[in-house]
Scaffold this motif. Structure first.
Motif, PDB file in Angstrom:
ATOM      1  N   LEU A 164     -73.916  44.476  70.289  1.00  8.04           N
ATOM      2  CA  LEU A 164     -75.102  43.734  69.988  1.00  8.04           C
ATOM      3  C   LEU A 164     -76.189  44.647  69.300  1.00  8.04           C
ATOM      4  N   ASP A 165     -76.678  44.302  68.033  1.00 10.27           N
ATOM      5  CA  ASP A 165     -77.906  44.765  67.452  1.00 10.27           C
ATOM      6  C   ASP A 165     -78.699  43.580  67.695  1.00 10.27           C
ATOM      7  N   VAL A 166     -79.872  43.867  68.347  1.00  9.76           N
ATOM      8  CA  VAL A 166     -80.480  42.742  68.601  1.00  9.76           C
ATOM      9  C   VAL A 166     -81.564  42.278  67.237  1.00  9.76           C
ATOM     10  N   ASN A 167     -81.516  43.113  66.644  1.00 10.36           N
ATOM     11  CA  ASN A 167     -82.055  42.668  65.219  1.00 10.36           C
ATOM     12  C   ASN A 167     -81.339  41.958  64.265  1.00 10.36           C
ATOM     13  N   ASP A 168     -80.163  41.709  64.489  1.00 13.30           N
ATOM     14  CA  ASP A 168     -79.388  40.848  63.833  1.00 13.30           C
ATOM     15  C   ASP A 168     -79.399  39.362  64.477  1.00 13.30           C
ATOM     16  N   HIS A 169     -80.218  38.720  64.234  1.00 17.73           N
ATOM     17  CA  HIS A 169     -80.495  37.574  64.868  1.00 17.73           C
ATOM     18  C   HIS A 169     -79.553  36.482  65.259  1.00 17.73           C
ATOM     19  N   ASP A 170     -78.713  36.197  64.030  1.00 19.76           N
ATOM     20  CA  ASP A 170     -77.633  35.456  63.975  1.00 19.76           C
ATOM     21  C   ASP A 170     -76.631  35.898  64.992  1.00 19.76           C
ATOM     22  N   GLN A 171     -76.297  37.345  65.159  1.00 16.22           N
ATOM     23  CA  GLN A 171     -75.404  37.728  66.101  1.00 16.22           C
ATOM     24  C   GLN A 171     -75.933  37.602  67.528  1.00 16.22           C
TER      25      GLN A 171
ATOM     26  N   PHE B  94     -77.237  35.064  68.621  1.00 13.64           N
ATOM     27  CA  PHE B  94     -76.735  33.625  69.201  1.00 13.64           C
ATOM     28  C   PHE B  94     -75.272  33.697  69.307  1.00 13.64           C
ATOM     29  N   GLU B  95     -74.694  34.302  68.373  1.00 10.62           N
ATOM     30  CA  GLU B  95     -73.190  34.372  68.552  1.00 10.62           C
ATOM     31  C   GLU B  95     -72.703  35.095  69.864  1.00 10.62           C
ATOM     32  N   VAL B  96     -73.288  36.309  70.184  1.00 15.27           N
ATOM     33  CA  VAL B  96     -72.962  36.900  71.157  1.00 15.27           C
ATOM     34  C   VAL B  96     -73.243  36.265  72.706  1.00 15.27           C
ATOM     35  N   PHE B  97     -74.556  35.627  72.659  1.00 18.53           N
ATOM     36  CA  PHE B  97     -74.852  34.870  73.968  1.00 18.53           C
ATOM     37  C   PHE B  97     -73.899  33.625  73.918  1.00 18.53           C
ATOM     38  N   ARG B  98     -73.628  32.939  73.022  1.00 19.35           N
ATOM     39  CA  ARG B  98     -72.657  31.793  73.276  1.00 19.35           C
ATOM     40  C   ARG B  98     -71.376  32.355  73.823  1.00 19.35           C
ATOM     41  N   SER B  99     -70.800  33.289  73.052  1.00 17.82           N
ATOM     42  CA  SER B  99     -69.618  33.829  73.570  1.00 17.82           C
ATOM     43  C   SER B  99     -69.588  34.481  74.873  1.00 17.82           C
TER      44      SER B  99
ATOM     45  N   LEU C  60     -92.293  46.406  66.637  1.00 17.06           N
ATOM     46  CA  LEU C  60     -92.847  45.228  66.522  1.00 17.06           C
ATOM     47  C   LEU C  60     -91.598  44.201  66.422  1.00 17.06           C
ATOM     48  N   MET C  61     -90.476  44.510  65.474  1.00 16.35           N
ATOM     49  CA  MET C  61     -89.498  43.614  65.188  1.00 16.35           C
ATOM     50  C   MET C  61     -88.715  43.712  66.252  1.00 16.35           C
ATOM     51  N   THR C  62     -88.394  44.812  66.785  1.00 16.42           N
ATOM     52  CA  THR C  62     -87.336  44.816  68.022  1.00 16.42           C
ATOM     53  C   THR C  62     -87.905  44.391  69.321  1.00 16.42           C
ATOM     54  N   ASN C  63     -89.142  44.608  69.554  1.00 19.18           N
ATOM     55  CA  ASN C  63     -89.896  44.461  71.134  1.00 19.18           C
ATOM     56  C   ASN C  63     -90.239  43.026  71.158  1.00 19.18           C
ATOM     57  N   LEU C  64     -90.427  42.381  69.859  1.00 21.02           N
ATOM     58  CA  LEU C  64     -91.052  40.964  69.835  1.00 21.02           C
ATOM     59  C   LEU C  64     -90.403  39.984  69.104  1.00 21.02           C
ATOM     60  N   VAL C  65     -89.943  40.123  67.720  1.00 21.26           N
ATOM     61  CA  VAL C  65     -89.177  39.317  67.241  1.00 21.26           C
ATOM     62  C   VAL C  65     -87.908  39.188  67.580  1.00 21.26           C
ATOM     63  N   ALA C  66     -87.197  40.351  67.721  1.00 25.00           N
ATOM     64  CA  ALA C  66     -85.777  40.310  68.204  1.00 25.00           C
ATOM     65  C   ALA C  66     -85.799  39.754  69.774  1.00 25.00           C
ATOM     66  N   ALA C  67     -86.816  39.926  70.666  1.00 22.50           N
ATOM     67  CA  ALA C  67     -86.869  39.551  71.728  1.00 22.50           C
ATOM     68  C   ALA C  67     -86.916  38.119  72.115  1.00 22.50           C
ATOM     69  N   THR C  68     -87.906  37.518  71.101  1.00 18.77           N
ATOM     70  CA  THR C  68     -88.098  36.080  70.835  1.00 18.77           C
ATOM     71  C   THR C  68     -86.536  35.424  70.549  1.00 18.77           C
ATOM     72  N   ALA C  69     -85.905  36.205  69.810  1.00 21.62           N
ATOM     73  CA  ALA C  69     -84.696  35.607  69.372  1.00 21.62           C
ATOM     74  C   ALA C  69     -83.711  35.649  70.645  1.00 21.62           C
ATOM     75  N   GLN C  70     -83.601  36.647  71.242  1.00 18.94           N
ATOM     76  CA  GLN C  70     -82.997  36.492  72.720  1.00 18.94           C
ATOM     77  C   GLN C  70     -83.488  35.461  73.611  1.00 18.94           C
ATOM     78  N   CYS C  71     -84.743  35.073  73.549  1.00 22.00           N
ATOM     79  CA  CYS C  71     -85.216  34.091  74.452  1.00 22.00           C
ATOM     80  C   CYS C  71     -84.805  32.657  74.059  1.00 22.00           C
ATOM     81  N   GLU C  72     -84.793  32.549  72.554  1.00 23.75           N
ATOM     82  CA  GLU C  72     -84.258  31.132  71.593  1.00 23.75           C
ATOM     83  C   GLU C  72     -82.763  31.248  72.255  1.00 23.75           C
TER      84      GLU C  72
END
Length: 249
Positions: free
Chosen positions: A61-68, A70-75, A110-122
């Motif tokens: 998982l590359d957390v900066n791939d936001h679609d991935q 969601f896909e990985v968490f669901r899987s 900032l993209m990894t620690n904030l934006v990508a982390a927010t995607a993980q929270c979502e």
């Protein structure tokens, strides 16, 4: 509450790897993600050899791939028949003083620690809201407590941002079965902070992560870890004048 199935992002090294080892020792099933598949697979094999009664699944998982994300968490949620706890741990520590020509490093942090982390929270909250249960854990940093100078300005801002996300979620979930924790580690030896290995108050990885795991299992709203010396330091950092804080770091 017993959280049987735990997802840890950024689990191939450092705090994430050690968290995986300690949660495995406590009998938890694990879903582990990172970009470095080879290291994840070795960790999985080590854990299954030591703890054959648990389940360990891994995903690249590359957390900066936001679609991935969601896909990985669901899987992983489906494969483990429900994730009980998600630990948003993946992060980087790049940075440079602003105005010195390294916007790329600050942007990536900032993209990894904030934006990508927010995607993980979502992605985690999507799963937890559906079953009205779960525990979201955000690994932030003591540096989130104040603005920080030079190479850690963007890093501190990113960690303060994701801490605010966690607090907003925690406020929303008051009185509900979904729990949210923010963990603020101090200096704990890891691959990320090799460059500050001689920093004062550095805690070894195993001891430092033991304090993180303890706080997570207690589902504390906020935890400054290790408790000594970082609980008293947290008070000082929040209220002392900036010139004094500068001399502390």
């Amino acid at each position: 509450m017993r959280r049987r199935n735990i997802l840890i992002t950024g689990a191939s090294s450092g705090l994430g790897e050690e968290m995986a080892r300690q949660f495995a020792d406590n009998g938890h099933n694990l879903a582990l993600t990172a970009r470095r598949t080879e290291r994840l697979e070795k960790l999985r094999d080590d854990l299954l050899k030591a703890y054959p009664a648990i389940t360990v699944v891994v995903r690249t998982l590359d957390v900066n791939d936001h679609d991935q994300v969601f896909e990985v968490f669901r899987s992983l949620d489906k494969e483990l028949d429900g994730l009980d706890r998600v630990i948003v741990n993946a992060g980087i520590g790049k940075g440079a003083p602003l105005g010195t020509g390294r916007f790329d490093a600050n942007r990536d942090t900032l993209m990894t620690n904030l934006v990508a982390a927010t995607a993980q929270c979502e992605a985690a909250l999507e799963l937890f809201r559906a079953r009205n249960a779960g525990h979201l854990v955000v690994i932030t940093s003591m540096s989130a407590l104040r603005g920080m100078p030079k190479t850690i300005t963007a890093y501190a801002a990113s960690k303060a941002g994701i801490a605010a996300v966690a607090e907003g979620l925690r406020m929303e979930m008051i009185g509900k079965p979904i729990k949210v924790s923010a963990i603020y580690p101090g200096y704990i030896a890891s691959e990320m902070n090799d460059r500050v290995a001689k920093a004062p108050l550095m805690t070894d990885t195993v001891t430092g992560v033991r304090s993180i795991v303890d706080a997570i299992n207690k589902e504390k709203a906020k935890a400054y870890v290790p408790t000594w010396p970082y609980v008293p330091i947290s008070y000082l950092m929040r209220f002392l004048p900036l010139p004094i804080v500068k001399r502390m770091i």
